[in-house]
Motif scaffolding. Sequence first.
Motif, PDB file in Angstrom:
ATOM      1  N   LYS A 240      -5.156  12.526   3.942  1.00 16.24           N
ATOM      2  CA  LYS A 240      -3.999  11.812   4.456  1.00 16.24           C
ATOM      3  C   LYS A 240      -3.548  10.782   3.419  1.00 16.24           C
ATOM      4  N   ARG A 241      -2.249  10.770   3.120  1.00 18.27           N
ATOM      5  CA  ARG A 241      -1.709   9.860   2.121  1.00 18.27           C
ATOM      6  C   ARG A 241      -1.190   8.579   2.761  1.00 18.27           C
ATOM      7  N   PHE A 242      -1.553   7.452   2.136  1.00 18.73           N
ATOM      8  CA  PHE A 242      -1.073   6.138   2.555  1.00 18.73           C
ATOM      9  C   PHE A 242      -0.497   5.433   1.332  1.00 18.73           C
ATOM     10  N   ALA A 243       0.447   4.529   1.569  1.00 15.91           N
ATOM     11  CA  ALA A 243       1.053   3.757   0.483  1.00 15.91           C
ATOM     12  C   ALA A 243       0.696   2.285   0.653  1.00 15.91           C
ATOM     13  N   VAL A 244       0.459   1.594  -0.458  1.00 16.40           N
ATOM     14  CA  VAL A 244       0.098   0.190  -0.382  1.00 16.40           C
ATOM     15  C   VAL A 244       1.301  -0.621   0.093  1.00 16.40           C
ATOM     16  N   ALA A 245       1.065  -1.533   1.044  1.00 19.76           N
ATOM     17  CA  ALA A 245       2.121  -2.395   1.571  1.00 19.76           C
ATOM     18  C   ALA A 245       1.974  -3.822   1.079  1.00 19.76           C
ATOM     19  N   LEU A 254     -10.339  -8.825  -1.743  1.00 21.03           N
ATOM     20  CA  LEU A 254      -8.992  -8.280  -1.713  1.00 21.03           C
ATOM     21  C   LEU A 254      -8.666  -7.850  -0.284  1.00 21.03           C
ATOM     22  N   PHE A 255      -7.557  -8.347   0.225  1.00 25.03           N
ATOM     23  CA  PHE A 255      -7.127  -8.030   1.583  1.00 25.03           C
ATOM     24  C   PHE A 255      -5.918  -7.108   1.473  1.00 25.03           C
ATOM     25  N   THR A 256      -6.163  -5.818   1.605  1.00 22.52           N
ATOM     26  CA  THR A 256      -5.139  -4.816   1.358  1.00 22.52           C
ATOM     27  C   THR A 256      -4.564  -4.285   2.661  1.00 22.52           C
ATOM     28  N   ARG A 257      -3.356  -3.776   2.584  1.00 22.48           N
ATOM     29  CA  ARG A 257      -2.703  -3.170   3.744  1.00 22.48           C
ATOM     30  C   ARG A 257      -1.991  -1.914   3.267  1.00 22.48           C
ATOM     31  N   TYR A 258      -2.316  -0.797   3.893  1.00 22.62           N
ATOM     32  CA  TYR A 258      -1.739   0.501   3.554  1.00 22.62           C
ATOM     33  C   TYR A 258      -1.046   1.087   4.763  1.00 22.62           C
ATOM     34  N   ARG A 259       0.085   1.755   4.544  1.00 18.90           N
ATOM     35  CA  ARG A 259       0.806   2.415   5.627  1.00 18.90           C
ATOM     36  C   ARG A 259       0.897   3.909   5.347  1.00 18.90           C
ATOM     37  N   ARG A 260       0.833   4.676   6.413  1.00 20.07           N
ATOM     38  CA  ARG A 260       0.905   6.127   6.301  1.00 20.07           C
ATOM     39  C   ARG A 260       2.244   6.556   5.720  1.00 20.07           C
ATOM     40  N   ILE A 261       2.210   7.497   4.812  1.00 23.34           N
ATOM     41  CA  ILE A 261       3.442   8.032   4.229  1.00 23.34           C
ATOM     42  C   ILE A 261       4.007   9.112   5.149  1.00 23.34           C
TER      43      ILE A 261
END
Length: 261
Positions: A240-245, A254-261
């Motif tokens: 499943k592909r996600f993009a960095v937000a 590091l506090f990362t947030r990714y959303r589904r493409i």
Amino acid sequence: MRRLLPVTDMTATSATEAGSDHDWSLDELADAYAYPPEAASGRWLRANMVSSLDGAGQHEGRSQPLSSEADMRIFGTLRGLADVVIAGAETVRSEGYRPARARDAFAARRAAAGQGPAPVIAVVTASLDLDFSLPLFTEPLVPTLVLTGAGSSPERRAEAERAGAEVVIAGEGAGIDPERAVAALAERGLRRQLTEGGPRLLGQFVAAGVLDELCLTLSPTMTAGGAQRIAGGPSVAVPKRFAVASVLEQDGFLFTRYRRI
């Protein structure tokens, strides 16, 4: 804490906009992690997890050793924004879940969004192997939900209801169907959804394609050993592909947030 992504206008006067290192208020964090507009009319499922540098989702059975003060502030913020917090039974047992509490810092924001004083806790379980005498079930500010399947024990479901929990059937077997579970919550008006795992539950959501967003804390730690990753279960046929937000940083975390493409 400083913002690394998205890259902001360095001529901005606001410390937050310019990405400079400063102590973020809860209001700033709430703005940064606000649910998208579509969550108000549909539903949005985000996960909040922590991982070590070498991929461990926990250390000696718990996530706390990988966490930090800033991570816990974000943890609290994500809860403060959610309608419902979804957790697997093993996570509830190992992390010692208690009822969610109302927090003054989020009261006005929740009232404006038409939310209750605190998020609902929803426990996912096939076996219903839970201690229903615990405060999570007997003393919540809002009733705790138990998500299970039609094939689970009727006796244990009745025990949960006697303790004050609301049982939600979201599957034909003993366990839940992920799509049916998130839909059932949305039908109850619980559209801003947050899952805190564990790995098996997150793996189910990923495999079913219902996870919209991943909030992942990358902890600057190494654990070795054989700890689980943040998501478990069978692998998906196609990744499943996600993009960095967004990416925030403090003290090497590091506090990362990714959303589904």
